[in-house]
Design a protein around this motif. Structure first.
Motif, PDB file in Angstrom:
ATOM      1  N   LEU A   1       0.694  -0.999   0.253  1.00  0.00           N
ATOM      2  CA  LEU A   1       0.115   0.116  -0.356  1.00  0.00           C
ATOM      3  C   LEU A   1       0.886   1.714   0.026  1.00  0.00           C
ATOM      4  O   LEU A   1       1.267   1.032   1.467  1.00  0.00           O
TER       5      LEU A   1
ATOM      6  N   CYS B   1      -2.988   3.472  -4.919  1.00  0.00           N
ATOM      7  CA  CYS B   1      -2.279   3.311  -3.876  1.00  0.00           C
ATOM      8  C   CYS B   1      -2.070   1.498  -4.163  1.00  0.00           C
ATOM      9  O   CYS B   1      -0.888   1.177  -3.515  1.00  0.00           O
ATOM     10  N   LEU B   2      -2.699   0.554  -4.134  1.00  0.00           N
ATOM     11  CA  LEU B   2      -2.058  -1.114  -3.999  1.00  0.00           C
ATOM     12  C   LEU B   2      -1.633  -1.173  -5.344  1.00  0.00           C
ATOM     13  O   LEU B   2      -1.491  -1.020  -6.091  1.00  0.00           O
TER      14      LEU B   2
ATOM     15  N   VAL C   1     -11.207  -4.911   3.806  1.00  0.00           N
ATOM     16  CA  VAL C   1     -11.186  -3.858   4.526  1.00  0.00           C
ATOM     17  C   VAL C   1     -12.005  -3.532   4.994  1.00  0.00           C
ATOM     18  O   VAL C   1     -13.625  -3.185   5.321  1.00  0.00           O
TER      19      VAL C   1
ATOM     20  N   CYS D   1      -8.486  -0.155  -7.743  1.00  0.00           N
ATOM     21  CA  CYS D   1      -7.873   1.010  -7.045  1.00  0.00           C
ATOM     22  C   CYS D   1      -7.848   2.367  -7.352  1.00  0.00           C
ATOM     23  O   CYS D   1      -7.143   2.557  -8.694  1.00  0.00           O
ATOM     24  N   PRO D   2      -8.611   3.519  -7.022  1.00  0.00           N
ATOM     25  CA  PRO D   2      -8.559   3.954  -8.495  1.00  0.00           C
ATOM     26  C   PRO D   2      -8.064   5.923  -7.376  1.00  0.00           C
ATOM     27  O   PRO D   2      -7.788   6.432  -8.487  1.00  0.00           O
ATOM     28  N   THR D   3      -7.271   5.037  -6.560  1.00  0.00           N
ATOM     29  CA  THR D   3      -5.786   5.986  -5.971  1.00  0.00           C
ATOM     30  C   THR D   3      -4.775   5.329  -6.577  1.00  0.00           C
ATOM     31  O   THR D   3      -3.641   6.029  -6.083  1.00  0.00           O
TER      32      THR D   3
ATOM     33  N   CYS E   1      -4.300   5.062   0.362  1.00  0.00           N
ATOM     34  CA  CYS E   1      -5.487   3.724   0.780  1.00  0.00           C
ATOM     35  C   CYS E   1      -6.425   5.292   1.103  1.00  0.00           C
ATOM     36  O   CYS E   1      -6.302   6.000   2.273  1.00  0.00           O
ATOM     37  N   VAL E   2      -7.688   5.148   0.609  1.00  0.00           N
ATOM     38  CA  VAL E   2      -9.018   6.396   0.664  1.00  0.00           C
ATOM     39  C   VAL E   2      -9.993   5.107   1.704  1.00  0.00           C
ATOM     40  O   VAL E   2     -11.667   5.844   1.799  1.00  0.00           O
ATOM     41  N   GLY E   3      -9.648   3.635   2.046  1.00  0.00           N
ATOM     42  CA  GLY E   3     -10.486   3.470   2.157  1.00  0.00           C
ATOM     43  C   GLY E   3     -12.586   2.432   1.425  1.00  0.00           C
ATOM     44  O   GLY E   3     -13.203   2.363   1.932  1.00  0.00           O
ATOM     45  N   CYS E   4     -11.684   2.773   0.375  1.00  0.00           N
ATOM     46  CA  CYS E   4     -13.214   2.800  -0.649  1.00  0.00           C
ATOM     47  C   CYS E   4     -14.124   1.741  -0.553  1.00  0.00           C
ATOM     48  O   CYS E   4     -14.892   0.935  -0.559  1.00  0.00           O
ATOM     49  N   GLU E   5     -12.948   0.395  -0.457  1.00  0.00           N
ATOM     50  CA  GLU E   5     -13.210  -0.963  -0.447  1.00  0.00           C
ATOM     51  C   GLU E   5     -13.501  -1.146  -2.181  1.00  0.00           C
ATOM     52  O   GLU E   5     -14.054  -2.436  -1.841  1.00  0.00           O
ATOM     53  N   LEU E   6     -13.290  -0.615  -2.955  1.00  0.00           N
ATOM     54  CA  LEU E   6     -13.398  -1.387  -4.127  1.00  0.00           C
ATOM     55  C   LEU E   6     -12.691  -3.093  -4.391  1.00  0.00           C
ATOM     56  O   LEU E   6     -12.863  -3.625  -4.795  1.00  0.00           O
ATOM     57  N   CYS E   7     -11.018  -2.561  -3.740  1.00  0.00           N
ATOM     58  CA  CYS E   7     -10.295  -3.821  -3.941  1.00  0.00           C
ATOM     59  C   CYS E   7     -10.844  -4.714  -3.171  1.00  0.00           C
ATOM     60  O   CYS E   7     -10.683  -5.820  -3.689  1.00  0.00           O
TER      61      CYS E   7
HETATM   62  S1  SF4 Z   1      -9.706   0.049  -3.545  1.00  0.00           S
HETATM   63 FE1  SF4 Z   1      -7.617   1.539  -3.100  1.00  0.00          FE
HETATM   64  S2  SF4 Z   1      -8.332   3.130  -2.163  1.00  0.00           S
HETATM   65 FE2  SF4 Z   1      -9.716   1.250  -1.997  1.00  0.00          FE
HETATM   66  S3  SF4 Z   1      -9.442   0.705   0.273  1.00  0.00           S
HETATM   67 FE3  SF4 Z   1      -8.954  -0.598  -1.693  1.00  0.00          FE
HETATM   68  S4  SF4 Z   1      -6.471  -0.157  -1.286  1.00  0.00           S
HETATM   69 FE4  SF4 Z   1      -7.468   1.583  -0.453  1.00  0.00          FE
END
Ligand code: SF4
Ligand code: SF4
Length: 162
Positions: A44, A113-114, A71, A109-111, A54-60
């Motif tokens: 991360l 970060c992953l 997450v 992941c939209p940012t 990571c903004v904790g969006c849970e998309l991953c």
């Molecule tokens: S998709 Fe990316 S930003 Fe969203 S929770 Fe997972 S690692 Fe974090």
């Protein structure tokens, strides 16, 4: 073929390959470079100023076909945020026992970060040690990748609430 001829043929084969460059390497002391798109252990990423991307969006977690990611997001404290977003990944787990290294989480992941790194030596002795916790994933940065803060503008919670 008589015995002498068979031995001579065998020796000729031995001599033929004796001075060839070996095709194997002295692993683990020597490691072959992985393909640029190799997918290994997760990381991360963080911004250069230390904030988590990571903004904790849970998309991953949603995108993972093997249910390997867990997450749990929490609200950021505006005065002491963990990430530039409204929320951050309060709990983040990757279960390497389930992961098939497909890269779907990275894609989702939209940012950005992953990231799946080139690290592949993941064997361990206990099942628990193969469930990676957030502390093992954030800031570990085995890829040495740094994201400048201006890539994603910081979220200004106070300005939005004003
Ligand atoms: S998709 Fe990316 S930003 Fe969203 S929770 Fe997972 S690692 Fe974090
Ligand atoms: S690489 Fe694939 S299986 Fe592994 S955590 Fe990501 S989405 Fe799930």
């Amino acid at each position: 073929m008589n015995g002498v001829a068979a031995i001579a043929k065998g020796m000729a084969t031995t001599l033929k390959v004796l001075f060839r460059k070996p095709v194997t390497v002295d692993y683990p002391y020597v490691k072959r470079p992985r393909a640029p798109r190799f997918r290994g252990r997760h990381e991360l990423r963080t911004y250069e100023n230390g904030l988590e991307m990571c903004v904790g969006c849970e998309l991953c977690q949603v995108a993972c076909p093997a249910a390997a990611i867990t997450v749990q997001a929490a609200e950021n404290d505006p005065d002491n945020p963990h990430s530039p977003g409204e929320r951050y990944g309060y709990k983040y787990q990757v279960d390497l026992l389930r992961c098939i290294f497909c890269g779907m989480c990275e894609e989702a992941c939209p940012t950005d970060c992953l990231h799946l790194t080139q690290e592949f030596e993941l064997a361990d002795f206990t099942r628990e040690s193969l469930i990676l916790q957030k502390e093992q994933l954030v800031n570990r940065n085995p890829s040495g990748f740094k994201v400048p803060m201006n890539v994603y503008p910081p979220f200004r919670r106070k300005a939005v609430n004003a």
